[in-house]
Design a protein around this motif. Structure first.
Motif, PDB file in Angstrom:
ATOM      1  N   ILE A  52     -22.114   7.823   6.458  1.00 32.39           N
ATOM      2  CA  ILE A  52     -22.318   7.135   8.078  1.00 32.39           C
ATOM      3  C   ILE A  52     -22.971   8.102   8.821  1.00 32.39           C
ATOM      4  O   ILE A  52     -24.322   7.719   9.321  1.00 32.39           O
ATOM      5  CB  ILE A  52     -21.827   6.583   8.359  1.00 32.39           C
ATOM      6  N   SER A  55     -26.167   9.939   7.411  1.00 28.13           N
ATOM      7  CA  SER A  55     -27.021   8.928   7.456  1.00 28.13           C
ATOM      8  C   SER A  55     -27.938   8.347   8.554  1.00 28.13           C
ATOM      9  O   SER A  55     -28.997   8.616   8.210  1.00 28.13           O
ATOM     10  CB  SER A  55     -27.037   7.440   6.695  1.00 28.13           C
ATOM     11  N   ILE A  56     -27.284   8.878   9.837  1.00 29.90           N
ATOM     12  CA  ILE A  56     -27.404   7.956  11.310  1.00 29.90           C
ATOM     13  C   ILE A  56     -28.842   9.540  11.251  1.00 29.90           C
ATOM     14  O   ILE A  56     -29.699   9.582  11.709  1.00 29.90           O
ATOM     15  CB  ILE A  56     -26.575   8.537  11.703  1.00 29.90           C
ATOM     16  N   VAL A  59     -31.638   9.867   9.190  1.00 27.02           N
ATOM     17  CA  VAL A  59     -33.030   8.495   9.253  1.00 27.02           C
ATOM     18  C   VAL A  59     -33.391   8.912  10.216  1.00 27.02           C
ATOM     19  O   VAL A  59     -34.680   9.043  10.599  1.00 27.02           O
ATOM     20  CB  VAL A  59     -32.165   7.850   9.692  1.00 27.02           C
ATOM     21  N   GLY A 194     -24.120  10.005  14.895  1.00 27.99           N
ATOM     22  CA  GLY A 194     -23.760  10.440  13.786  1.00 27.99           C
ATOM     23  C   GLY A 194     -22.791  11.959  13.698  1.00 27.99           C
ATOM     24  O   GLY A 194     -22.774  12.158  12.910  1.00 27.99           O
ATOM     25  N   ALA A 221     -25.290   9.269   1.085  1.00 27.96           N
ATOM     26  CA  ALA A 221     -25.618   9.930   3.093  1.00 27.96           C
ATOM     27  C   ALA A 221     -27.595   9.895   2.465  1.00 27.96           C
ATOM     28  O   ALA A 221     -28.665   9.126   2.711  1.00 27.96           O
ATOM     29  CB  ALA A 221     -25.473  10.838   3.654  1.00 27.96           C
ATOM     30  N   VAL A 225     -30.714   7.552   2.119  1.00 20.59           N
ATOM     31  CA  VAL A 225     -32.113   7.615   3.353  1.00 20.59           C
ATOM     32  C   VAL A 225     -33.490   7.466   2.187  1.00 20.59           C
ATOM     33  O   VAL A 225     -34.571   7.483   2.637  1.00 20.59           O
ATOM     34  CB  VAL A 225     -31.739   9.563   3.850  1.00 20.59           C
ATOM     35  N   TRP A 228     -34.571   4.008   2.621  1.00 22.11           N
ATOM     36  CA  TRP A 228     -35.468   3.550   3.998  1.00 22.11           C
ATOM     37  C   TRP A 228     -36.456   4.465   3.549  1.00 22.11           C
ATOM     38  O   TRP A 228     -37.538   4.008   3.724  1.00 22.11           O
ATOM     39  CB  TRP A 228     -34.996   4.347   4.542  1.00 22.11           C
ATOM     40  N   VAL A 341     -23.095   1.523   6.206  1.00 20.25           N
ATOM     41  CA  VAL A 341     -23.809   1.718   5.592  1.00 20.25           C
ATOM     42  C   VAL A 341     -25.229   2.567   6.007  1.00 20.25           C
ATOM     43  O   VAL A 341     -25.726   2.646   6.500  1.00 20.25           O
ATOM     44  CB  VAL A 341     -23.404   3.296   4.468  1.00 20.25           C
ATOM     45  N   THR A 342     -25.431   1.585   5.067  1.00 21.36           N
ATOM     46  CA  THR A 342     -27.538   0.937   4.930  1.00 21.36           C
ATOM     47  C   THR A 342     -27.607   1.204   6.345  1.00 21.36           C
ATOM     48  O   THR A 342     -28.309   1.084   7.356  1.00 21.36           O
ATOM     49  CB  THR A 342     -27.345   0.161   3.684  1.00 21.36           C
ATOM     50  N   SER A 345     -26.646   3.256   9.444  1.00 23.91           N
ATOM     51  CA  SER A 345     -27.774   4.064   9.562  1.00 23.91           C
ATOM     52  C   SER A 345     -28.508   3.905  10.647  1.00 23.91           C
ATOM     53  O   SER A 345     -29.924   4.286  11.436  1.00 23.91           O
ATOM     54  CB  SER A 345     -28.115   4.341   8.300  1.00 23.91           C
ATOM     55  N   THR A 346     -29.138   2.100  10.888  1.00 18.89           N
ATOM     56  CA  THR A 346     -30.194   2.001  11.835  1.00 18.89           C
ATOM     57  C   THR A 346     -29.526   1.964  13.745  1.00 18.89           C
ATOM     58  O   THR A 346     -30.261   1.885  14.234  1.00 18.89           O
ATOM     59  CB  THR A 346     -30.776   0.752  11.153  1.00 18.89           C
TER      60      THR A 346
END
Length: 405
Positions: A52, A55-56, A59, A194, A221, A225, A228, A341-342, A345-346
């Motif tokens: 998590i 991935s933050i 992104v 993050g 992770a 990304v 995205w 997670v997905t 990440s936003t």
């Protein structure tokens, strides 16, 4: 090559990697909760949290480099689902997350784990997938979700634009309510959250000393990304533009990442529509990719094994689990991967609420099951529930009728 095909090939290729790595490392979000609740270890939980946090940060970097356009995730017309929508539907996140957490525990794993097990030969997971799909189909393609849930939830939804907030990303909420610069606030919040999640994960050797935990966390992770980048980068934007000129717009296009409840419904819809290419969605192809990756790894390592239900009780438990995952996953707009997670990440607030609700629902179910097993003769659901909530310090210890175990 058509843009649609290009996007779907990316979905499949990335998901195959996820399937291989998840099978090799035994990455399992339900297993992470189980390890923590039942034996007190946090290695797999930290792998999940690392994914998590990383991935933050991923992104954020991709956004600063212009490789992704995460603003697309705030609009129903350009995202599926719109994680950052300005309508903060917190009741969906809470109840959906709880139902999903309970369901994945009864069904022996989340949507991703179900797909991984299918690839490994587990026929129980095929049943779970189909049942989950039937429930998710009702939620997505009929009025079931509105009639039974949204109709009474909607009055509690919060339209953040009424409060001067553009979307539900944590940075936007802080900048909107505090009057700070939106871009700078978004960057600072992403770095802080993050980094905090990554550092917490790295603080324990239960995570860092395990190659499999580190591999699964880093891989997940990167893949989140990358998804995205495919759907909100140049390729994804081109597909959205091209769709405006199509006679028949493909279903479910737009900004999206890995999520593993939707595909089960899309699969049934694909069959219903006579195998229409319009229903070959990013989510569905990614699901096929995960199972394919698991199959590849299982065959090459000679771990492919056909499994079936132990008895009728085992069958009923898994069916109930599939139903709850299908309903809860759609209601919460994502699962342990799709939201936790997905979506996370936003930095969507709803994604974090779903994450905690899933963990709580799963942990509570495990505790109830454990009390029922230990006190088989003198326990019942109510006694086990009270004892479990007392363990979680949500009820007074004096209320318990079962000794703490």
């Amino acid at each position: 090559m058509e843009i649609t095909t290009h996007v779907l090939l990316w979905a499949f290729g990335l998901a195959v990697i996820l399937g291989i790595v998840a099978t090799k490392t035994s990455f399992c979000t339900m297993g992470a909760v189980s390890d923590w609740v039942n034996i007190g270890t946090t290695g797999r939980m930290r792998a999940w949290v690392f994914a998590i946090g990383a991935s933050i940060l991923g992104v954020l970097v991709a956004g600063q480099l212009g490789l992704v356009d995460m603003s697309l995730t705030a609009n129903n017309d350009t995202a599926n689902p719109p994680y950052r929508t300005a309508v903060f539907a917190w009741p969906r996140n809470v109840l959906g997350g709880l139902l999903f957490g309970i369901g994945m525990t009864l069904g022996s794993g989340c949507g991703n784990k179900t797909l991984v097990r299918i690839g490994g030969g587990n026929l129980k997971s095929v049943v779970v997938f189909l049942v989950m799909g039937a429930a998710a189909y009702l939620m997505i393609f009929t009025n079931f979700s509105y009639d039974f849930f949204l109709s009474w939830m909607e009055p509690a939804f919060i339209n953040l634009t009424d409060h001067g907030v553009g979307d539900q990303s944590i940075g936007a909420i802080i900048s909107g309510l505090g009057g700070f610069d939106a871009e700078i606030t978004g960057i600072v919040v992403a770095v802080l959250i993050g980094s905090a999640l990554v550092l917490w994960s790295l603080a324990s050797k239960e995570f860092t000393a395990s190659f499999d935990n580190v591999l699964s966390a880093v891989t997940l992770a990167i893949l989140v990304v990358a998804a995205w980048w495919v759907t909100t980068g140049e390729l994804g934007v081109s597909l959205l533009d091209e769709a405006e000129m199509m006679d028949e717009r493909p279903y479910g296009i737009g900004a999206q990442g890995f999520t593993f409840v939707q595909p089960s419904a899309h699969f049934l819809r694909w069959i219903e529509t006579g195998f229409s290419s319009q229903m070959l969605t990013f989510a569905l192809i990614a699901a096929v990719g995960v199972s394919s990756g698991s199959l590849i790894y299982s065959v090459f390592t000679k771990k492919f094994k056909v499994e079936w239900f132990a008895n009728g009780k085992d069958f009923v438990r898994h069916v109930i689990g599939g139903l709850l995952m299908g309903i809860g996953g759609v209601l919460a707009m994502g699962c342990t991967i799709g939201q936790a997670v997905t979506g996370a990440s936003t930095l969507a607030l709803g994604s974090f609420i779903t994450f905690f609700a899933i963990i709580f629902g799963s942990a509570l179910t495990m505790k109830i099951q454990y009390y029922g097993m230990v006190y088989e003769e003198e326990s019942n659901f109510f006694k086990a529930l009270v004892a479990s909530l007392a363990d979680m310090h949500l009820l007074p210890a004096s209320w318990r009728q079962l000794e703490k175990v």
